[in-house]
Design a protein around this motif. Structure first.
Motif, PDB file in Angstrom:
ATOM      1  N   SER A  48       0.846  -1.185   0.000  1.00 43.23           N
ATOM      2  CA  SER A  48       0.000   0.000   0.000  1.00 43.23           C
ATOM      3  C   SER A  48       0.888   1.244   0.000  1.00 43.23           C
ATOM      4  O   SER A  48       2.055   1.175  -0.413  1.00 43.23           O
ATOM      5  CB  SER A  48      -0.931  -0.002   1.217  1.00 43.23           C
ATOM      6  OG  SER A  48      -1.899   1.026   1.086  1.00 43.23           O
ATOM      7  N   ARG A  49       0.313   2.364   0.440  1.00 47.81           N
ATOM      8  CA  ARG A  49       1.071   3.609   0.570  1.00 47.81           C
ATOM      9  C   ARG A  49       0.548   4.346   1.783  1.00 47.81           C
ATOM     10  O   ARG A  49      -0.614   4.178   2.161  1.00 47.81           O
ATOM     11  CB  ARG A  49       0.912   4.464  -0.686  1.00 47.81           C
ATOM     12  CG  ARG A  49      -0.525   4.865  -0.940  1.00 47.81           C
ATOM     13  CD  ARG A  49      -0.678   5.533  -2.305  1.00 47.81           C
ATOM     14  NE  ARG A  49      -2.091   5.814  -2.580  1.00 47.81           N
ATOM     15  CZ  ARG A  49      -2.635   5.765  -3.797  1.00 47.81           C
ATOM     16  NH1 ARG A  49      -1.905   5.447  -4.839  1.00 47.81           N
ATOM     17  NH2 ARG A  49      -3.909   6.044  -3.960  1.00 47.81           N
ATOM     18  N   LEU A  65      -8.922   2.593  -3.754  1.00 47.54           N
ATOM     19  CA  LEU A  65      -7.787   1.817  -3.254  1.00 47.54           C
ATOM     20  C   LEU A  65      -7.718   1.901  -1.741  1.00 47.54           C
ATOM     21  O   LEU A  65      -8.122   2.916  -1.158  1.00 47.54           O
ATOM     22  CB  LEU A  65      -6.480   2.403  -3.791  1.00 47.54           C
ATOM     23  CG  LEU A  65      -6.023   2.030  -5.187  1.00 47.54           C
ATOM     24  CD1 LEU A  65      -4.665   2.671  -5.445  1.00 47.54           C
ATOM     25  CD2 LEU A  65      -5.935   0.518  -5.337  1.00 47.54           C
ATOM     26  N   VAL A  66      -7.164   0.850  -1.124  1.00 47.48           N
ATOM     27  CA  VAL A  66      -6.874   0.900   0.306  1.00 47.48           C
ATOM     28  C   VAL A  66      -5.531   1.603   0.482  1.00 47.48           C
ATOM     29  O   VAL A  66      -4.523   1.165  -0.072  1.00 47.48           O
ATOM     30  CB  VAL A  66      -6.811  -0.513   0.914  1.00 47.48           C
ATOM     31  CG1 VAL A  66      -6.483  -0.430   2.409  1.00 47.48           C
ATOM     32  CG2 VAL A  66      -8.120  -1.254   0.687  1.00 47.48           C
ATOM     33  N   GLU A  67      -5.522   2.699   1.218  1.00 50.21           N
ATOM     34  CA  GLU A  67      -4.279   3.377   1.558  1.00 50.21           C
ATOM     35  C   GLU A  67      -4.302   3.681   3.041  1.00 50.21           C
ATOM     36  O   GLU A  67      -5.295   3.419   3.726  1.00 50.21           O
ATOM     37  CB  GLU A  67      -4.097   4.645   0.715  1.00 50.21           C
ATOM     38  CG  GLU A  67      -5.193   5.676   0.920  1.00 50.21           C
ATOM     39  CD  GLU A  67      -5.013   6.925   0.064  1.00 50.21           C
ATOM     40  OE1 GLU A  67      -4.402   6.843  -1.012  1.00 50.21           O
ATOM     41  OE2 GLU A  67      -5.502   7.986   0.494  1.00 50.21           O
TER      42      GLU A  67
END
Lengths: 119, 384
Positions: A89-90, A113-115
């Motif tokens: 991820s980030r 997105l999952v961040e």
């Protein structure tokens, strides 16, 4: 082949609907990510979707260097979720180089997105 | 399997830049050189092995090009380690009597042909990785940077120590007239180079070259009748635990721990018995991890181990004596070049970089992102 789509597409559909879910094996009780057809720990077929707490810890991190004209540097990291699974991820909202191994982070969904944000 | 087969010929082609050459042509050129080295021709080949990132049905393409009608064809593709791994099915086929002469070949024009970026777009379309790609890892460097960062965090490994690995490789390359990068390089140069993915600079990353290589594997009895000194297969082991870096259990421990153990067990040897070491150095962190995982030093001790020029020419342990992927050649998949250098060292053909009295060589291949790990141990007649 009873569900209408595979676990990967189910995950992406949930995410598109604003839900971040991972799998948990009904056989051995371990959590699973990325989504699988079989439990990679015990081989059982009964994987159930569940919502993780969203809490995680940065396992490793890097700054991908990119020219400012192309959007500049950005973070890519590996996060260990509290449920015991790891994902790429980030971490956002902080400079990419300030993301440190061991940092506590919290998941959110952004742009599909999952961040993660620092917790 | 120990001692039952041997590499009887090895050859290179198109290393560095080979503009205007197709990948199959480069592989075929390397094959021609390896066969000439073995005192054989394409008429003798009845087993063919090749892997490619780009050529569809590469075994068919190379056989057609060379005019070979193989009895045995094999194209296991596990990344850059493939060509070390090919020793296993090739040895099995030879020992089962399925064929008598196996040619293993590789060719790539990634530097001057279809570029990596363009090829990457096609691959991403055909084989999306939805749990990594959206975060835009610049792979492979990002994956190896994550491993390096974790090793530094866990064991206090320093960027200067990683840089020593690049400098040692360069010093070996300066002794190898066939190496691509031979200009002087210092630790400071490595540290001050352009950062790609922290903590890895461009000098922590391998070259991007064209190139091909090939080797010829035969049963031991046949090898004795051929002109060159055979490099016998003493041990080989393979292991893989993940494909994507996000699925690697511990970024500081690779499956080389397992592949190495299997290879040592088959050979009846240990790290202390190895005279020359060829490790798949796509990045400086690779060399460090493999030195640890293959038992040349303890876990976490790799940084201290490589310091003070220990793996450079004149150091206690000769590692990557051709200059490695960092300074000799790295055309996408480096595995075959590990074995070719090991063979040259065991024959005493390595010129200024020759390791004195090299009897046992270890060649360790890496594929994917620290994913596929394959260890081979080769030895001279005296080690049988």
């Amino acid at each position: 082949m009873s569900p209408p789509s595979g676990p990967e597409q189910q995950f992406l559909d949930k995410l598109a609907a604003g839900r971040f879910e991972i799998q948990r094996c009904a056989g051995c009780g371990k959590h699973v990510f990325y989504p699988r057809v079989l439990c990679p720990h015990c081989g059982a077929e009964r994987l159930e979707w569940m919502a993780p707490s969203g809490r995680g810890t940065v396992y490793s991190t890097t700054v991908v260097r990119r020219k400012p004209a192309d959007g500049g540097d950005y973070n890519v990291c590996l996060v260990d979720l509290a449920e015991g699974v790891r994902m790429m991820s980030r971490v956002v909202s902080v400079p990419p180089e300030s993301v440190k191994i061991g940092m506590s982070v919290m998941a959110r969904i952004a742009e599909g997105l999952v961040e993660f944000l620092p917790a | 399997m120990r001692g039952s087969v041997a590499i009887a010929g090895a050859g290179l082609a198109g290393c560095g830049e080979a503009p205007g050459w197709s990948e199959t042509e480069i592989a075929a050129s390397a094959a021609k050189n390896a066969l000439a080295d073995a005192g054989l021709t394409t008429r003798d080949v009845d087993g063919l092995v090749i892997a490619s990132t780009n050529i569809f049905m590469s075994g068919l393409a190379l056989a057609e090009h060379l005019g070979i009608h193989p009895k045995f064809t094999e194209s296991t593709m596990v990344g850059g380690s493939s060509f070390v791994g090919h020793l296993i099915p090739a040895a099995l086929a030879l020992n089962a009597g399925l064929c008598d002469v196996v040619l293993v070949a590789y060719g790539s024009n990634q530097r001057t042909g279809v570029g990596r970026a363009e090829a990457g777009k096609y691959k991403a379309a055909l084989d999306p990785q939805p749990f990594e790609q959206p975060y835009k890892p610049f792979n492979p460097p990002t994956a190896y940077a994550l491993a390096a960062a974790r090793h530094m965090h866990q064991y206090g490994t320093k960027r200067e120590q990683l840089a020593e690995i690049a400098v040692a490789a360069r010093k070996w390359a300066q002794l190898n007239p066939e190496a691509f990068a031979r200009e002087p390089l210092t630790v400071e140069d490595v540290l001050k180079s352009r950062m790609v993915c922290d903590p890895l600079t461009v000098r922590d990353c391998c070259l991007v070259t064209d190139g091909g290589g090939a080797y010829v594997l035969v049963r031991a009895e046949r090898a004795k009748e051929l002109p060159k000194r055979p490099a016998y297969l003493l041990g080989v082991g393979a292991a893989h635990w993940h494909r994507q870096i996000s699925s690697m259990p511990d970024l500081t421990v690779t499956a080389a721990t397992e592949s190495g153990r299997r290879a040592y067990e088959m050979a009846g040897l240990g790290a202390q018995d190895v005279d020359v070491v060829e490790l798949y150095d796509a990045f400086t962190i690779n060399t460090l991890l493999f030195l640890e995982d293959l038992g040349f030093c303890g876990k976490g001790e790799g940084g201290a181990f490589v310091s003070g020029g220990r793996i450079a020419p004149g150091g206690a342990l000769p590692v990557n004596t051709n200059g490695g992927g960092l300074s000799c050649v790295h055309p996408g998949m480096y595995g075959i070049f590990l074995l070719i250098e090991a063979v040259r060292q065991l024959r005493g053909e390595a010129g200024a970089r020759q390791v004195k009295d090299a009897q046992v060589a270890l060649a360790h291949g890496n594929g994917g992102v620290l994913s596929s790990q394959i260890t081979a141990i080769l030895g001279t007649q005296d080690t049988l």
